[in-house]
Write a protein that holds these residues in place. Structure first.
Motif, PDB file in Angstrom:
ATOM      1  N   GLU A 111       0.799  -1.186   0.039  1.00 10.23           N
ATOM      2  CA  GLU A 111      -0.117  -0.008  -0.048  1.00 10.23           C
ATOM      3  C   GLU A 111       1.051   1.321  -0.010  1.00 10.23           C
ATOM      4  O   GLU A 111       0.618   2.297  -0.792  1.00 10.23           O
ATOM      5  CB  GLU A 111      -0.837  -0.162   1.402  1.00 10.23           C
ATOM      6  N   MET A 112       2.081   1.271   0.561  1.00 10.22           N
ATOM      7  CA  MET A 112       2.733   2.155   0.778  1.00 10.22           C
ATOM      8  C   MET A 112       3.305   2.897  -0.545  1.00 10.22           C
ATOM      9  O   MET A 112       3.366   4.056  -0.859  1.00 10.22           O
ATOM     10  CB  MET A 112       4.211   1.988   1.500  1.00 10.22           C
ATOM     11  N   ILE A 113       3.564   1.856  -1.466  1.00 16.22           N
ATOM     12  CA  ILE A 113       3.927   2.499  -2.812  1.00 16.22           C
ATOM     13  C   ILE A 113       2.748   2.930  -3.807  1.00 16.22           C
ATOM     14  O   ILE A 113       3.040   3.489  -4.884  1.00 16.22           O
ATOM     15  CB  ILE A 113       4.800   1.372  -3.637  1.00 16.22           C
ATOM     16  N   GLU A 114       1.640   3.079  -3.298  1.00 13.69           N
ATOM     17  CA  GLU A 114       0.354   3.528  -3.726  1.00 13.69           C
ATOM     18  C   GLU A 114       0.116   3.025  -5.382  1.00 13.69           C
ATOM     19  O   GLU A 114       0.427   3.541  -6.278  1.00 13.69           O
ATOM     20  CB  GLU A 114       0.403   5.078  -4.164  1.00 13.69           C
ATOM     21  N   PRO A 115      -0.101   1.632  -5.378  1.00 11.25           N
ATOM     22  CA  PRO A 115      -0.469   0.938  -6.529  1.00 11.25           C
ATOM     23  C   PRO A 115      -1.641   1.265  -7.315  1.00 11.25           C
ATOM     24  O   PRO A 115      -2.275   0.267  -7.625  1.00 11.25           O
ATOM     25  CB  PRO A 115      -0.484  -0.665  -6.201  1.00 11.25           C
ATOM     26  N   TRP A 116      -1.711   2.391  -7.697  1.00 12.64           N
ATOM     27  CA  TRP A 116      -2.571   2.974  -8.381  1.00 12.64           C
ATOM     28  C   TRP A 116      -2.387   4.037  -9.508  1.00 12.64           C
ATOM     29  O   TRP A 116      -1.199   4.608  -9.284  1.00 12.64           O
ATOM     30  CB  TRP A 116      -4.091   3.390  -7.698  1.00 12.64           C
ATOM     31  N   LEU A 117      -3.013   4.352 -10.559  1.00 12.57           N
ATOM     32  CA  LEU A 117      -2.530   5.436 -11.488  1.00 12.57           C
ATOM     33  C   LEU A 117      -2.794   6.809 -10.817  1.00 12.57           C
ATOM     34  O   LEU A 117      -3.709   7.065 -10.369  1.00 12.57           O
ATOM     35  CB  LEU A 117      -3.507   5.168 -12.709  1.00 12.57           C
ATOM     36  N   HIS A 118      -1.849   7.711 -10.944  1.00 14.76           N
ATOM     37  CA  HIS A 118      -1.809   8.966 -10.381  1.00 14.76           C
ATOM     38  C   HIS A 118      -1.751   9.798 -11.820  1.00 14.76           C
ATOM     39  O   HIS A 118      -0.778   9.969 -12.590  1.00 14.76           O
ATOM     40  CB  HIS A 118      -0.321   9.300  -9.576  1.00 14.76           C
ATOM     41  N   ALA A 119      -2.910  10.537 -12.107  1.00 14.06           N
ATOM     42  CA  ALA A 119      -3.047  11.471 -13.423  1.00 14.06           C
ATOM     43  C   ALA A 119      -3.469  12.826 -13.090  1.00 14.06           C
ATOM     44  O   ALA A 119      -4.825  12.683 -12.355  1.00 14.06           O
ATOM     45  CB  ALA A 119      -3.478  10.882 -14.393  1.00 14.06           C
ATOM     46  N   GLU A 120      -3.093  13.794 -13.336  1.00 16.94           N
ATOM     47  CA  GLU A 120      -3.842  15.230 -13.095  1.00 16.94           C
ATOM     48  C   GLU A 120      -4.345  15.621 -14.237  1.00 16.94           C
ATOM     49  O   GLU A 120      -5.074  16.545 -14.359  1.00 16.94           O
ATOM     50  CB  GLU A 120      -2.646  16.294 -12.642  1.00 16.94           C
ATOM     51  N   THR A 121      -3.930  15.313 -15.479  1.00 15.30           N
ATOM     52  CA  THR A 121      -4.760  15.638 -16.631  1.00 15.30           C
ATOM     53  C   THR A 121      -6.135  15.248 -16.618  1.00 15.30           C
ATOM     54  O   THR A 121      -6.385  14.132 -16.094  1.00 15.30           O
ATOM     55  CB  THR A 121      -4.042  15.165 -17.773  1.00 15.30           C
ATOM     56  N   PRO A 122      -6.974  16.092 -17.372  1.00 11.60           N
ATOM     57  CA  PRO A 122      -8.381  15.587 -17.397  1.00 11.60           C
ATOM     58  C   PRO A 122      -8.504  14.239 -17.892  1.00 11.60           C
ATOM     59  O   PRO A 122      -7.819  13.868 -18.924  1.00 11.60           O
ATOM     60  CB  PRO A 122      -8.989  16.618 -18.369  1.00 11.60           C
ATOM     61  N   VAL A 123      -9.591  13.453 -17.377  1.00 15.20           N
ATOM     62  CA  VAL A 123      -9.934  12.256 -17.856  1.00 15.20           C
ATOM     63  C   VAL A 123     -10.475  12.190 -19.352  1.00 15.20           C
ATOM     64  O   VAL A 123     -11.363  13.019 -19.581  1.00 15.20           O
ATOM     65  CB  VAL A 123     -11.064  11.671 -17.014  1.00 15.20           C
TER      66      VAL A 123
END
Length: 233
Positions: A111-123
């Motif tokens: 969980e510490m490595i945050e295993p999900w997509l991080h994206a700031e650009t609009p979906v």
């Protein structure tokens, strides 16, 4: 007939761990070690405790130590076991009962490595696209099933498991660093750049030798170190 020496331990019982020997009727049992364990539980000792789910080498539930090697019981043939076959739980983990280890700490590290997509650009309207070349960068990491055979077999994690993330978590960390759709590479590297979380790996490569999916966590860890060096140079 086939004999199995199986580790038994119940923390709630007032007795030390022991080894029980069971004779398996191979004519009445499937070909895999997991089949033998199910046969024992159904016909000899209902108290024998182990995890299992998919039986197809996908879920990672039945990871255990067989004849001294971490592997999946559902993909290890009984015929490949030694004459004096032994089955133990994964090493270096608290035991809940018998062949069931407590993986709470390992999933906390995951969980510490945050295993999900991080994206700031609009979906986008449909999906975040990748080229075939970009997609190929995930090969060898996305296939990890979090069985933790590698982390259990890692001496560096035995010595520093409280702070070293271990090969399974670091392989997953690399999976997101290599993903062209992710936009948090700098933050991810900041989290990993630590004397213990990343650099406690001493490239022993037990992790690569014991991965039942044929992956190479050691290489992934080396790639992360390379990314950190290139970023900081």
């Amino acid at each position: 007939m086939k004999a199995f020496d199986i580790y038994r331990y119940d923390p709630e019982a007032e007795r030390n761990p022991r080894i029980d020997t069971f004779e398996i009727d191979l004519d009445d049992c499937g070909p895999m070690v997991l089949d033998a364990l199910i046969w024992i539980k159904n016909k000899v000792d209902p108290a024998l405790t182990f995890r299992r789910s998919c039986r197809e080498g996908v879920c990672g539930s039945c990871a255990m130590n067989m004849d001294g090697t971490n592997w999946l019981a559902c993909t290890r043939f009984i015929s490949d076991m030694s004459p004096s076959a032994t089955i133990f739980p994964l090493a270096n983990l608290p035991i809940i009962k018998d062949l069931v280890p407590d993986t709470t700490h390992l999933f906390a590290q995951y969980e510490m490595i945050e295993p999900w997509l991080h994206a700031e650009t609009p979906v986008p309207e449909k999906e975040r696209l990748q080229s075939p070349e970009e997609r190929s960068q995930l090969d060898g990491s996305y296939e990890c099933i979090l069985c933790f055979c590698c982390t259990s077999g890692c001496p560096s994690h035995w010595w520093n498991g409280d702070r070293f993330l271990g090969p399974a978590a670091l392989l997953q960390a690399y999976r997101w660093l290599a993903d062209s759709r992710d936009e948090a590479k700098e933050e991810r590297l900041d989290t990993l750049e630590d004397p213990f979380r990343l650099y406690r790996c001493h490239t022993i490569l037990n992790c690569t030798r014991t991965c039942p999916k044929g992956l190479n966590p050691g290489k992934a860890i080396a790639e992360i170190k390379k990314m950190v060096i290139e970023r900081d140079s």
